[in-house]
Design an enzyme around this catalytic site. Structure first.
Site, PDB file in Angstrom:
ATOM      1  N   ALA A  13       0.885  -1.149   0.034  1.00 50.73           N
ATOM      2  CA  ALA A  13       0.018  -0.022   0.165  1.00 50.73           C
ATOM      3  C   ALA A  13       0.699   1.202   0.145  1.00 50.73           C
ATOM      4  O   ALA A  13       0.458   2.303  -0.633  1.00 50.73           O
ATOM      5  CB  ALA A  13      -0.995   0.143   1.124  1.00 50.73           C
ATOM      6  N   SER A  15       4.393   1.069  -1.003  1.00 46.08           N
ATOM      7  CA  SER A  15       5.503   0.922  -1.727  1.00 46.08           C
ATOM      8  C   SER A  15       5.509  -0.185  -2.518  1.00 46.08           C
ATOM      9  O   SER A  15       4.818  -1.244  -2.235  1.00 46.08           O
ATOM     10  CB  SER A  15       7.018   1.121  -1.057  1.00 46.08           C
ATOM     11  OG  SER A  15       7.157   0.163  -0.234  1.00 46.08           O
ATOM     12  N   ARG A  17       7.863  -3.167  -5.285  1.00 46.37           N
ATOM     13  CA  ARG A  17       9.331  -3.633  -5.462  1.00 46.37           C
ATOM     14  C   ARG A  17       9.167  -4.799  -6.507  1.00 46.37           C
ATOM     15  O   ARG A  17       8.406  -5.538  -6.390  1.00 46.37           O
ATOM     16  CB  ARG A  17      10.027  -3.834  -4.175  1.00 46.37           C
ATOM     17  CG  ARG A  17       9.779  -5.166  -3.473  1.00 46.37           C
ATOM     18  CD  ARG A  17       9.771  -5.008  -2.116  1.00 46.37           C
ATOM     19  NE  ARG A  17       8.439  -4.944  -1.629  1.00 46.37           N
ATOM     20  CZ  ARG A  17       7.760  -3.691  -0.992  1.00 46.37           C
ATOM     21  NH1 ARG A  17       8.450  -2.812  -0.890  1.00 46.37           N
ATOM     22  NH2 ARG A  17       6.500  -3.796  -0.568  1.00 46.37           N
ATOM     23  N   ASP A 237      -0.832 -10.256  -0.727  1.00 47.70           N
ATOM     24  CA  ASP A 237       0.383  -9.966   0.117  1.00 47.70           C
ATOM     25  C   ASP A 237       0.701 -10.633   1.164  1.00 47.70           C
ATOM     26  O   ASP A 237       1.475 -11.364   1.557  1.00 47.70           O
ATOM     27  CB  ASP A 237       0.920  -8.876  -0.204  1.00 47.70           C
ATOM     28  CG  ASP A 237      -0.091  -7.862   0.598  1.00 47.70           C
ATOM     29  OD1 ASP A 237       0.083  -6.390   0.672  1.00 47.70           O
ATOM     30  OD2 ASP A 237      -0.927  -7.982   1.290  1.00 47.70           O
ATOM     31  N   THR A 259       1.941  -1.433   6.410  1.00 47.53           N
ATOM     32  CA  THR A 259       0.881  -0.391   6.614  1.00 47.53           C
ATOM     33  C   THR A 259       0.038  -1.122   7.432  1.00 47.53           C
ATOM     34  O   THR A 259      -0.710  -0.268   8.435  1.00 47.53           O
ATOM     35  CB  THR A 259       0.378  -0.467   5.296  1.00 47.53           C
ATOM     36  OG1 THR A 259       1.611   0.319   4.424  1.00 47.53           O
ATOM     37  CG2 THR A 259      -0.655   0.795   5.331  1.00 47.53           C
ATOM     38  N   ASN A 296      -7.165  -7.818  11.310  1.00 47.39           N
ATOM     39  CA  ASN A 296      -6.648  -6.524  10.816  1.00 47.39           C
ATOM     40  C   ASN A 296      -6.308  -5.597  12.021  1.00 47.39           C
ATOM     41  O   ASN A 296      -7.503  -5.264  12.680  1.00 47.39           O
ATOM     42  CB  ASN A 296      -7.236  -5.767   9.648  1.00 47.39           C
ATOM     43  CG  ASN A 296      -7.209  -6.274   8.142  1.00 47.39           C
ATOM     44  OD1 ASN A 296      -7.154  -7.524   8.192  1.00 47.39           O
ATOM     45  ND2 ASN A 296      -6.768  -5.632   7.376  1.00 47.39           N
ATOM     46  N   GLN A 304       3.289   5.734   9.513  1.00 46.31           N
ATOM     47  CA  GLN A 304       3.450   6.398   8.159  1.00 46.31           C
ATOM     48  C   GLN A 304       2.723   7.845   8.097  1.00 46.31           C
ATOM     49  O   GLN A 304       3.156   8.614   7.611  1.00 46.31           O
ATOM     50  CB  GLN A 304       2.920   5.276   7.135  1.00 46.31           C
ATOM     51  CG  GLN A 304       3.901   4.136   7.080  1.00 46.31           C
ATOM     52  CD  GLN A 304       3.221   3.082   6.219  1.00 46.31           C
ATOM     53  OE1 GLN A 304       1.995   3.068   5.880  1.00 46.31           O
ATOM     54  NE2 GLN A 304       3.776   1.940   6.111  1.00 46.31           N
ATOM     55  N   GLY A 406       7.895  -5.052   6.854  1.00 37.90           N
ATOM     56  CA  GLY A 406       8.769  -3.648   7.341  1.00 37.90           C
ATOM     57  C   GLY A 406       8.959  -3.612   8.870  1.00 37.90           C
ATOM     58  O   GLY A 406       9.972  -2.887   9.402  1.00 37.90           O
TER      59      GLY A 406
HETATM   60  C1  LIG Z   1      -7.157  -3.899   3.066  1.00 39.89           C
HETATM   61  C2  LIG Z   1      -5.864  -4.426   3.166  1.00 39.89           C
HETATM   62  O1  LIG Z   1      -4.899  -4.539   2.284  1.00 39.89           O
HETATM   63  C3  LIG Z   1      -5.623  -5.948   3.573  1.00 39.89           C
HETATM   64  O2  LIG Z   1      -6.725  -6.259   4.415  1.00 39.89           O
HETATM   65  C4  LIG Z   1      -4.271  -6.466   4.069  1.00 39.89           C
HETATM   66  O3  LIG Z   1      -4.571  -7.927   4.464  1.00 39.89           O
HETATM   67  C5  LIG Z   1      -3.481  -6.391   3.137  1.00 39.89           C
HETATM   68  O4  LIG Z   1      -3.533  -6.586   1.956  1.00 39.89           O
HETATM   69  C6  LIG Z   1      -2.043  -5.883   3.665  1.00 39.89           C
HETATM   70  O5  LIG Z   1      -1.345  -5.395   2.434  1.00 39.89           O
END
Ligand SMILES: C[C@H](O)[C@H](O)[C@@H](O)C(=O)CO
Length: 489
Positions: A13, A15, A17, A237, A259, A296, A304, A406
């Site tokens: 979200a 960055s 690579r 990811d 993130t 989550n 950030q 990270g």
């Molecule tokens: C919305 C978020 O992207 C997702 O819930 C989380 O699992 C994710 O993909 C983190 O990169």
């Protein structure tokens, strides 16, 4: 036998690579070919991903990789979850994918859950309620011209795969984040989509990690300077990050810390109890039928966004300095509920944190080091609560917490998490997502037998740091203070 070269495209979200990975019987070496920022853009009031810009950077990264490392045996693409692009009947993208932090889904989840019944929805999809789950985004978008004229929906990694190869499909781990996938048989819940007036025909056929998408389109091969097949990986990811956890056995919890902080367990079946639903745990699809039982946690987004805000105000916001200063701030001075909805949208995070402290009668952090300490203490508390609840709800024992991503570089956060959970935290690898991406490709190429074999290779090759829990901070009383704050806001 010299190690085999693979290419991983990992879009986060904040960055992205392109990584060259060399995998051999006892080696896994990563070399970053290209890293780029992921800056969303607000167009006519709606927050979008700059997907064309990201794709340009991906092609640039693949070109650098081919130039510096040679032709990879295959390429795999993963990205953040839930977001998608709509294609018209000619295969053209109708509009840039909307960012999950856009406000268009405000209130939609409540309406839909009221309509369908939150428990009925949980029994079908097993998913935590987050305002931006794809199902709610589609309900918010169903009256738009783009949605009405669309021919196909592609989740972000599948859209990149389509542009690289021309192949249409949906990889199952990321499809599971849409809340339109049946948690029991991992097929599209067509009836659920229809019951919401959504168009199931938009949903492409599902593919599994390891499946071949196809070779590069001719124009892509010309653009990057080599031809290669694209193989489906665990394209969510977080699913790739969980594969990249160097765990031995199953008595472990993980925190994929970037993130977002995705904290949870790897199970062999979903947990769909009423208590699990009320605690808002999710059962996202993992590789080989495993279940990512997690929740989550707002994650390093808080940090950030605070740094971004201070930089915007022209204030010094050097992260290593901020972290060093924060280590000197008294522990637990101010704690916040990191998953409070006010912290989801982009904006003035330091002021929101100060407001939460004011509303809850706690010392109000103003200096950056106080804000940073508040964020890290509060994240450690949230990880403690999430891991303890997951263990209880899944009746699953845990001896160690693996922190990857990270956040594994953040020594203060890792130590506070060990202290708060009372469990050793093994931090690393930072690039667990790219590693999980590469190892699924390596398995498809016959170099790795299975998940356990992949993790054995990771444990033997990737550097980690272990943080043992230290006494000194009364985390029980911090946890009860946090619980009492929730009643005040
Ligand atoms: C919305 C978020 O992207 C997702 O819930 C989380 O699992 C994710 O993909 C983190 O990169």
């Amino acid at each position: 036998m010299s190690p085999t070269l693979f290419a991983a495209v990992d879009l986060g979200a904040s960055s992205g690579r392109v990584v060259a990975g060399r995998v051999g019987p006892d080696t896994v070496e990563l070399t970053e070919a290209h890293r780029f920022v992921n800056e969303p853009v607000r167009l006519a009031g709606t927050l979008h991903w700059n997907i064309a810009g990201l794709y340009t950077e991906i092609l640039r990264g693949l070109r650098f990789l081919g130039r510096d490392h040679g032709t990879p045996v295959s390429v795999g693409v993963d990205s953040w979850a839930v977001d998608y692009g709509l294609l018209d009947a000619d295969g053209a993208l109708l509009s840039a994918p909307v960012h999950y932090r856009d406000g268009r889904t405000d209130g939609v989840a409540e309406t839909i859950n009221g309509q369908l019944g939150a428990d009925a929805l949980y029994q079908r999809t097993g998913l935590q309620i987050l305002p931006f789950n794809t199902i709610y985004q589609l309900v918010a978008a169903r009256d738009t011209a783009a949605y009405r004229t669309a021919d196909r929906l592609l989740l972000v990694p599948d859209l990149i795969g389509y542009w690289l190869t021309g192949a249409i499909g949906a990889e199952v781990t990321n499809a599971s984040t849409t809340q339109l996938l049946d948690v029991h048989d991992r097929t599209w819940d067509v009836d659920l989509a229809s019951s919401l007036g959504l168009r199931p025909e938009l949903l492409p056929s599902l593919r599994q990690p390891g499946d071949l998408l196809g070779r590069f389109r001719a124009d892509v091969a010309a653009e990057v300077g080599f031809d290669a097949p694209v193989v489906a990986v665990a394209s969510h990811d977080t699913a790739s990050a969980v594969i990249g956890v160097p765990a031995v056995g199953d008595r472990f919890a993980y925190i994929s810390c970037g993130t977002w902080g995705l904290a949870g367990l790897e199970l062999d079946r979903p947990v769909l109890s009423e208590a699990s639903r009320e605690a808002n745990f999710t059962n996202e699809a993992g590789i080989d039928g495993t279940v990512r039982y997690l929740r989550n946690v707002m994650g390093l987004w808080l940090l950030q966004e605070s740094v971004r805000w201070w930089e915007r105000e022209g204030r010094p916001a050097d992260l290593p300095t901020l972290l060093a200063d924060a280590a000197g701030v008294p522990a637990g001075r101010t704690v916040i509920e990191v998953d409070d909805a006010r912290f989801l949208p982009p904006g003035d995070m330091p002021s929101r944190i100060a407001a939460y402290a004011r509303e809850t009668g706690q010392p109000v952090p103003s200096a950056p080091d106080e804000i940073v300490r508040c964020i890290l203490d509060s994240l450690a508390l949230a990880f403690r609560r999430t891991i303890r609840e997951a263990m209880a709800l899944a009746d699953h024992a845990v001896d160690v917490v693996h922190a990857v991503g990270g956040g594994a570089r953040n020594a203060l956060l890792c130590q506070l998490t060990a202290d708060a959970t009372g469990l050793p935290v093994v931090a690393g690898p930072v690039e667990a997502t790219a590693l999980g991406n590469l190892l699924v490709q390596a398995r498809a190429a016959g170099l790795v037998a299975d998940l356990a074999d992949a993790r054995r290779l990771l444990a033997a090759t990737q550097a980690t740091v272990c943080y043992e829990p230290r006494p000194g901070i009364d985390w029980d009383s911090l946890a009860s203070r946090l619980a009492s704050t929730a009643a005040k806001v």
